[in-house]
Design a protein around this motif. Structure first.
Motif, PDB file in Angstrom:
ATOM      1  N   LEU A  55       0.861  -1.175  -0.103  1.00 32.97           N
ATOM      2  CA  LEU A  55      -0.120   0.006   0.010  1.00 32.97           C
ATOM      3  C   LEU A  55       0.914   1.093   0.133  1.00 32.97           C
ATOM      4  CD1 LEU A  55      -2.516  -1.145   2.886  1.00 32.97           C
ATOM      5  CD2 LEU A  55      -2.840  -0.984   0.270  1.00 32.97           C
ATOM      6  N   GLU A  56       0.618   2.186  -0.893  1.00 32.49           N
ATOM      7  CA  GLU A  56       1.364   3.278  -0.905  1.00 32.49           C
ATOM      8  C   GLU A  56       0.979   4.566  -0.255  1.00 32.49           C
ATOM      9  OE1 GLU A  56       4.469   3.438  -1.872  1.00 32.49           O
ATOM     10  OE2 GLU A  56       4.727   5.610  -1.489  1.00 32.49           O
ATOM     11  N   PRO A  57       1.400   5.088   0.849  1.00 31.76           N
ATOM     12  CA  PRO A  57       0.851   6.154   1.596  1.00 31.76           C
ATOM     13  C   PRO A  57       0.580   7.464   0.682  1.00 31.76           C
ATOM     14  CG  PRO A  57       2.741   5.156   2.644  1.00 31.76           C
ATOM     15  CD  PRO A  57       2.561   4.586   1.546  1.00 31.76           C
ATOM     16  N   SER A  88      -3.965   7.619   3.624  1.00 31.03           N
ATOM     17  CA  SER A  88      -3.339   8.838   3.810  1.00 31.03           C
ATOM     18  C   SER A  88      -2.833   8.786   5.605  1.00 31.03           C
ATOM     19  CB  SER A  88      -4.376   9.949   3.835  1.00 31.03           C
ATOM     20  OG  SER A  88      -4.757  10.418   2.608  1.00 31.03           O
ATOM     21  N   VAL A  89      -1.310   9.246   5.292  1.00 26.73           N
ATOM     22  CA  VAL A  89      -0.826   9.173   6.687  1.00 26.73           C
ATOM     23  C   VAL A  89      -0.438  10.517   7.184  1.00 26.73           C
ATOM     24  CG1 VAL A  89       1.140   8.164   8.175  1.00 26.73           C
ATOM     25  CG2 VAL A  89      -0.011   6.743   6.155  1.00 26.73           C
ATOM     26  N   VAL A  90      -0.507  10.790   8.343  1.00 25.95           N
ATOM     27  CA  VAL A  90      -0.184  12.091   9.026  1.00 25.95           C
ATOM     28  C   VAL A  90       0.427  11.867  10.442  1.00 25.95           C
ATOM     29  CG1 VAL A  90      -0.810  14.570   9.688  1.00 25.95           C
ATOM     30  CG2 VAL A  90      -2.122  13.182   7.928  1.00 25.95           C
ATOM     31  N   GLY A  91       1.640  12.748  10.730  1.00 24.06           N
ATOM     32  CA  GLY A  91       2.444  12.621  11.770  1.00 24.06           C
ATOM     33  C   GLY A  91       2.177  13.945  12.540  1.00 24.06           C
ATOM     34  N   PHE A  92       3.153  14.041  13.312  1.00 24.10           N
ATOM     35  CA  PHE A  92       3.401  15.293  14.420  1.00 24.10           C
ATOM     36  C   PHE A  92       4.971  15.298  14.528  1.00 24.10           C
ATOM     37  CE2 PHE A  92      -0.965  14.947  15.457  1.00 24.10           C
ATOM     38  CZ  PHE A  92      -1.691  15.995  15.580  1.00 24.10           C
ATOM     39  N   GLY A 118      10.762  11.184   3.730  1.00 22.64           N
ATOM     40  CA  GLY A 118       9.718  10.165   3.584  1.00 22.64           C
ATOM     41  C   GLY A 118       8.402  10.806   2.897  1.00 22.64           C
ATOM     42  N   GLY A 119       8.187  12.003   2.684  1.00 24.71           N
ATOM     43  CA  GLY A 119       7.237  12.561   2.247  1.00 24.71           C
ATOM     44  C   GLY A 119       6.062  12.602   3.123  1.00 24.71           C
ATOM     45  N   GLU A 132       3.156  24.373  12.341  1.00 23.53           N
ATOM     46  CA  GLU A 132       2.810  24.689  11.031  1.00 23.53           C
ATOM     47  C   GLU A 132       2.412  23.193  10.358  1.00 23.53           C
ATOM     48  OE1 GLU A 132       3.991  26.534   6.743  1.00 23.53           O
ATOM     49  OE2 GLU A 132       5.522  26.322   8.450  1.00 23.53           O
ATOM     50  N   LEU A 133       1.312  23.253   9.770  1.00 15.95           N
ATOM     51  CA  LEU A 133       0.983  21.861   8.989  1.00 15.95           C
ATOM     52  C   LEU A 133       1.693  21.857   7.803  1.00 15.95           C
ATOM     53  CD1 LEU A 133      -0.859  19.387   8.496  1.00 15.95           C
ATOM     54  CD2 LEU A 133      -2.551  20.976   7.437  1.00 15.95           C
ATOM     55  N   ILE A 134       2.536  20.878   7.543  1.00 14.32           N
ATOM     56  CA  ILE A 134       3.346  20.737   6.422  1.00 14.32           C
ATOM     57  C   ILE A 134       2.620  19.494   5.638  1.00 14.32           C
ATOM     58  CG2 ILE A 134       5.837  20.198   5.318  1.00 14.32           C
ATOM     59  CD1 ILE A 134       6.032  22.394   7.160  1.00 14.32           C
ATOM     60  N   VAL A 135       2.237  19.983   4.409  1.00 11.63           N
ATOM     61  CA  VAL A 135       1.671  18.807   3.500  1.00 11.63           C
ATOM     62  C   VAL A 135       2.675  18.307   2.601  1.00 11.63           C
ATOM     63  CG1 VAL A 135      -0.096  18.579   1.906  1.00 11.63           C
ATOM     64  CG2 VAL A 135      -0.916  20.048   3.666  1.00 11.63           C
ATOM     65  N   ARG A 136       2.656  17.195   2.837  1.00 11.21           N
ATOM     66  CA  ARG A 136       3.649  16.276   1.784  1.00 11.21           C
ATOM     67  C   ARG A 136       2.892  15.498   1.081  1.00 11.21           C
ATOM     68  NH1 ARG A 136       7.426  16.552   6.287  1.00 11.21           N
ATOM     69  NH2 ARG A 136       8.715  18.509   5.957  1.00 11.21           N
ATOM     70  N   SER A 137       3.450  14.372   0.587  1.00 14.08           N
ATOM     71  CA  SER A 137       2.736  13.249  -0.422  1.00 14.08           C
ATOM     72  C   SER A 137       2.006  12.278   0.205  1.00 14.08           C
ATOM     73  CB  SER A 137       4.021  12.755  -1.408  1.00 14.08           C
ATOM     74  OG  SER A 137       4.771  12.185  -0.520  1.00 14.08           O
ATOM     75  N   SER A 138       2.097  12.124   1.761  1.00 13.75           N
ATOM     76  CA  SER A 138       1.527  10.988   2.344  1.00 13.75           C
ATOM     77  C   SER A 138      -0.145  11.112   2.436  1.00 13.75           C
ATOM     78  CB  SER A 138       2.041  10.859   3.530  1.00 13.75           C
ATOM     79  OG  SER A 138       1.901  11.754   4.681  1.00 13.75           O
ATOM     80  N   THR A 139      -0.645  12.289   1.934  1.00 17.63           N
ATOM     81  CA  THR A 139      -2.070  12.716   2.206  1.00 17.63           C
ATOM     82  C   THR A 139      -2.646  12.708   0.840  1.00 17.63           C
ATOM     83  OG1 THR A 139      -1.704  14.840   2.789  1.00 17.63           O
ATOM     84  CG2 THR A 139      -2.118  13.039   4.435  1.00 17.63           C
ATOM     85  N   HIS A 140      -3.735  12.321   0.550  1.00 16.50           N
ATOM     86  CA  HIS A 140      -4.588  12.543  -0.652  1.00 16.50           C
ATOM     87  C   HIS A 140      -6.012  12.625  -0.376  1.00 16.50           C
ATOM     88  CE1 HIS A 140      -5.833   8.006  -1.254  1.00 16.50           C
ATOM     89  NE2 HIS A 140      -5.450   8.454   0.201  1.00 16.50           N
ATOM     90  N   PRO A 141      -6.956  13.282  -1.211  1.00 13.75           N
ATOM     91  CA  PRO A 141      -8.177  13.362  -0.905  1.00 13.75           C
ATOM     92  C   PRO A 141      -8.823  12.081  -1.008  1.00 13.75           C
ATOM     93  CG  PRO A 141      -7.441  14.695  -2.781  1.00 13.75           C
ATOM     94  CD  PRO A 141      -6.404  13.958  -2.368  1.00 13.75           C
ATOM     95  N   VAL A 142     -10.132  11.584  -0.704  1.00 13.92           N
ATOM     96  CA  VAL A 142     -10.769  10.422  -0.790  1.00 13.92           C
ATOM     97  C   VAL A 142     -11.452  10.517  -2.334  1.00 13.92           C
ATOM     98  CG1 VAL A 142     -12.712   9.240  -0.005  1.00 13.92           C
ATOM     99  CG2 VAL A 142     -11.113  10.103   1.779  1.00 13.92           C
ATOM    100  N   ALA A 143     -11.088   9.258  -2.879  1.00 16.35           N
ATOM    101  CA  ALA A 143     -11.660   9.349  -4.168  1.00 16.35           C
ATOM    102  C   ALA A 143     -13.125   9.868  -4.337  1.00 16.35           C
ATOM    103  CB  ALA A 143     -11.486   7.891  -4.644  1.00 16.35           C
TER     104      ALA A 143
END
Lengths: 343, 343
Positions: free
Chosen positions: A277-279, A284-288, A297-298, A332-343
């Motif tokens: 599975l590709e984040p 979608s994966v988010v951290g702190f 790691g995006g 600050e929220l840093i948006v990278r590639s591990s999150t995406h909109p729900v289809a």
DNA sequence: TTGTATGCGTTATCAG
DNA sequence: CTGATAACGCATACAA
């Protein structure tokens, strides 16, 4: 042979103890000649300079500051977030020639509080929240600085702090995911909720941890989404990987997963990839925290200024006169590639 | 308000100072009733328990041990080898409820030696060699343990140690590469030789570092091969990557590169791959230490028991009666995929 | 069970 | 420039 003291030297030399003391600390207070004689004699007698502890007692200062950890010290050295904080903290301390004493005071271990009693230090700092150890230190009259807010603002204790607004940070994460359309979210919690089963309903833990604030914020930000909280018991990439089992190997897999720390989130991403599975595509994966490795790691995450926390904590301890002693740093929220909109 | 002491309490209560002291330290030495009264009064007067420093002076023990580093502390936290040692060391200390004071004593900075003077500790350990700071500590009468041999065996100083035979380890590496047919080898040295140009001839540095022993061993083991020593000035993966420039971007590229530490070797491997060179196919790379990440990276290296070093160092400090106080631990050449025979 | 005297090693203060 | 005295806060040894 017993320990040689200034008194012994003074006696042998027929001078006063004070003269000996001065020979070591205040060269200008006696003739160069006498000083020379004292030092020479001292060396000959095996005297090795003023005793550190005696001097501390006399002067009332130790020039040492404690850093307390709620975990075992080995954790403190292995967690990248902790290490970064420690590095910044120590840089300031080194510059001022102060030394650092490491104290492990697990919340569970009541006996460990004596470590705080017995520590010969001028102040106490911690990356942790305002835990019992900090309160104990203040009871002793020591300045304290903590770096993680655990209680609601307003219910502040007496200590100084350098924190971020974890509630707001959580809220931003929740809101962001909600806007992406996520309706089923899993939340990986850390140490505070050890041993508990997954929770559909969130009750504030009896431990006031930053997890609590972040979680509350996330829930609020997510609005009415279905959230399951999984208490991992520990904050590590291993825990994150382990979460793969609890989260990914089930039919009703969530569309998004939030971990209360990047280490855990990164571990979880490993678990995802291991399962093909590709984040950012399949989940979608988010951290702190925003560790250096998170960028590579995006990982979408909340950035917080760790190094500033460490630096300021040290500065507050070193300078009791410094005016602003309750500091809330920006995040600050840093948006990278591990999150995406729900289809 | 001035500090409340046992004396104050005693006076108010009309008892002796000793009774107050006992109320805190030896409950069995006075009636439960009196003890109760003392503690209550003490609390009311704002007394916060025995003063740590005074107690240390009186008892002659601090229950604290120093760890000295030759580098800045931030380095100590970021180098994986150092962190592993520290973790093992701290685990033993924690178990015995002793605390740890971190001392940074750069070899260059003479003033920093006062940190050793002023440290209120019962002993000093270091991952480092028997540097001046250690000698200073011994002059003070403190037990010391160092964990890296820097002098030839036989020329031992007075301190205890837990080391490996770095010369032998180096020899094995050299011999191994020679048997693989390598005739042109580059050797990446660490901090000790900072600022020096590449050397074709090896002269023992004026600093006695483990580099020295490893390098001597390597040269001996390699026999007559052509060796160029490149002093990187620092021991980091960044330095290893930087070495790519000095080593790979030249016509007479060596067939093998040895780094005095795995961090550096791993960094160098990155540099190789960046240039499209695969270690173990296009060039051979060997390190020292065997970090966890070295296994994953396929790095051929010398394994040394870091954790044992840390653990034993702590045990030696905690138990002055322990019989064997000069320990040489075994090491082992671990062959992985980063090395190959010369075509 | 409680108290007394004393020392741990140093340094501030103030007098000479 | 040098010295006598008095803390710093506590706990050991011993006496009551």
């Amino acid at each position: 042979m017993a320990k040689v003291t200034q008194q012994d030297i003074a006696k042998v030399l027929g001078v006063s103890v004070m003269t000996v003391s001065n020979a070591f600390n205040r060269p200008d207070q006696l003739s160069a000649d006498l000083r020379e004689r004292v030092l020479e004699r001292a060396a000959k007698m095996g005297y090795t300079g003023p005793d550190a502890v005696a001097r501390q007692l006399r002067s009332g200062r130790t020039n040492t500051f404690a850093v307390v950890f709620e975990e075992r010290l080995s954790y403190a050295f292995s967690d990248p977030f902790s290490v970064a904080w420690l590095a910044a903290f120590s840089e300031v301390m080194e510059r001022k020639r102060a030394s650092i004493t490491l104290l492990s005071v697990p919340a569970a271990d009541v006996d460990a509080l004596v470590a705080i009693q017995d520590a010969a230090v001028d102040g106490v700092a911690g990356l942790c929240g305002d835990q019992p150890a900090m309160a104990r230190a203040r009871e002793r009259g020591l300045p304290t600085v903590y770096c993680t807010r655990t209680s609601e603002p307003g219910s502040e204790q007496a200590g100084d702090y350098v924190v971020i607004d974890d509630y707001a940070a959580g809220f931003e994460v929740g809101q962001y995911l909600r806007r992406l359309g996520h309706q089923r979210v899993f939340l990986l919690a850390g140490a505070a909720y050890a041993g508990q089963p997954p929770m559909k309903e969130y009750h504030r833990g009896d431990l006031d941890t930053s997890d609590h604030l972040r979680i509350s914020g996330v829930l609020e930000g997510l609005g009415g989404a279905e959230v399951t909280i999984i208490p991992m018991g520990t904050n590590s990439s291993t825990a994150g990987r382990a979460a793969g089992v609890a989260v990914l190997d089930r039919r009703d897999r969530p569309t998004a997963v939030i971990a209360v720390s990047d280490v855990m989130a990164l571990g979880f991403m490993d678990a995802c990839r291991q399962r093909g599975l590709e984040p950012g595509r399949d989940i979608s994966v988010v951290g702190f925290d925003d560790l250096p490795e998170s960028a590579a790691g995006g990982l979408t995450t909340i950035h917080q200024p760790v190094r500033d926390k460490g630096r300021l904590a040290a500065e507050l301890l070193l300078d009791p006169q410094r005016p602003d002693r309750r500091i809330v740093l920006p995040h600050e929220l840093i948006v990278r590639s591990s999150t995406h909109p729900v289809a």
